[in-house]
Design a protein around this motif. Sequence first.
Motif, PDB file in Angstrom:
ATOM      1  N   LEU A  60      39.271  61.995  51.174  1.00 42.39           N
ATOM      2  CA  LEU A  60      39.770  60.722  51.582  1.00 42.39           C
ATOM      3  C   LEU A  60      39.830  61.149  53.241  1.00 42.39           C
ATOM      4  O   LEU A  60      39.932  59.633  53.760  1.00 42.39           O
ATOM      5  N   LEU A  75      43.245  58.981  43.811  1.00 40.17           N
ATOM      6  CA  LEU A  75      44.518  58.688  44.191  1.00 40.17           C
ATOM      7  C   LEU A  75      44.815  57.463  43.518  1.00 40.17           C
ATOM      8  O   LEU A  75      45.990  56.986  43.452  1.00 40.17           O
ATOM      9  N   HIS A  98      40.624  65.824  46.860  1.00 38.76           N
ATOM     10  CA  HIS A  98      39.858  64.308  46.928  1.00 38.76           C
ATOM     11  C   HIS A  98      39.976  64.281  48.535  1.00 38.76           C
ATOM     12  O   HIS A  98      40.460  63.773  48.747  1.00 38.76           O
ATOM     13  N   LEU A 115      37.929  55.442  47.754  1.00 40.84           N
ATOM     14  CA  LEU A 115      39.829  55.422  47.268  1.00 40.84           C
ATOM     15  C   LEU A 115      39.742  54.964  46.469  1.00 40.84           C
ATOM     16  O   LEU A 115      40.525  55.250  45.163  1.00 40.84           O
ATOM     17  N   LEU A 142      49.367  62.049  46.579  1.00 40.25           N
ATOM     18  CA  LEU A 142      48.814  61.027  47.880  1.00 40.25           C
ATOM     19  C   LEU A 142      48.488  59.606  47.418  1.00 40.25           C
ATOM     20  O   LEU A 142      48.595  60.510  45.816  1.00 40.25           O
ATOM     21  N   ARG A 143      48.715  57.711  47.476  1.00 40.08           N
ATOM     22  CA  ARG A 143      48.617  57.492  45.965  1.00 40.08           C
ATOM     23  C   ARG A 143      47.578  56.513  46.870  1.00 40.08           C
ATOM     24  O   ARG A 143      48.103  56.324  48.754  1.00 40.08           O
ATOM     25  N   TYR A 144      46.731  55.831  46.288  1.00 36.55           N
ATOM     26  CA  TYR A 144      46.164  54.473  47.079  1.00 36.55           C
ATOM     27  C   TYR A 144      46.524  53.004  46.417  1.00 36.55           C
ATOM     28  O   TYR A 144      46.279  52.728  44.835  1.00 36.55           O
ATOM     29  N   GLY A 163      48.655  60.289  41.262  1.00 36.73           N
ATOM     30  CA  GLY A 163      47.927  60.239  42.425  1.00 36.73           C
ATOM     31  C   GLY A 163      47.488  61.943  42.664  1.00 36.73           C
ATOM     32  O   GLY A 163      47.566  62.942  41.327  1.00 36.73           O
ATOM     33  N   CYS A 164      47.305  62.817  43.958  1.00 33.89           N
ATOM     34  CA  CYS A 164      46.554  63.553  43.894  1.00 33.89           C
ATOM     35  C   CYS A 164      47.290  64.523  45.046  1.00 33.89           C
ATOM     36  O   CYS A 164      47.593  63.379  46.078  1.00 33.89           O
TER      37      CYS A 164
END
Length: 351
Positions: free
Chosen positions: A163, A149, A160, A144, A208-210, A154-155
């Motif tokens: 994940l 992310l 990605h 991650l 999506l983000r981390y 984000g993506c």
Amino acid sequence: MRVLLSIVVPVHGVERFLPRCLDSILDRQSSQDFEVIAVDDRSPDGCGAILDAYAARDPRLRVLHLAENQGLGGARIAALPHARGEYLWCVDSDDYLPEGALDAVLTELRAERVAAQPVDVLITGFTHVFPDDSTEPNPWRHLLAGSPLERPAGCTLREHPALVRSVLSVWNKVFRRDYLDSLDVAFGRGFYEDISVTYPALLAARRLRYLDRDCYHYRRGRPGAITATASPRHADAFAQYDAIFGFLDRHRDLDDLRTLVFDRTLRQALTVYDSPGLVPADLRGDFFGRIGAHFATHRPPGYRFPGGATGLRFRLAARGSRRAYDELRRTSRLPRTLRASLRRGPRAAAG
């Protein structure tokens, strides 16, 4: 009045751990941007009284007392109509948030309010905590951190796919509520109840983000926890897999991700089978057979087995070759005749 974040906390039989969980959310917090909805899932101990005492002191905490035990999934479902947050975070009542974690998440969500496309799922870092108080940093962080992310934009999962190899439980994921409602999915009943929500939410998300920060402390190995309990209910996972593939059937634009999901569910099912003390001895044969049935039911068109040891394990599971599979796990070797059979093609091997 709507708030930024609703934190849903199902509660059952955890009076030893519950005060720390609640303190980690409510203490040192003056923000009015969040609420906590705790669900007393007909807890047999003093959890209900603990919740009521906390709620009397802090109006941000509301308590639901269920007349019948519903399990984790049912308790979350019961909470959802009462949640007013723009985002939803499910926190387990035996776990807790490290200091500063809630502030960090709220800061991220406030920034998302002005984004052209608000994040659908914010994934957080976490730490495993063991019964002896030793800890382990997120073992999937390498999948991650530094990935797309973490970009401000984000993506998607398609951008990605690694994940999917990380933990897919609900507790380190913060969902945009309108997005979650649009998916028409629900938490399941029994064990592994959350994956029927997390898989679809990650698959369909446009953004999506981390957050590469330790925001959750997850207890592992606690007596009574699913991951430490021998039970026939580990087979509940197969109903959740059916729900996931049902979602994919309704969303054919995600067909290119089907093999990714299929391989991940097989890995999880085999990991449960392989883990000592989870599937009761007298049910192991049935469980292994359920893995084969899952393979036959949900195998994607044109599916090709992975290479190496993983592909070999998958082939044996698909054939129902339990004895050969167990021998491979025990010795890392297969009989020569079986190796030849696997090379020849799909004819079922003895086992």
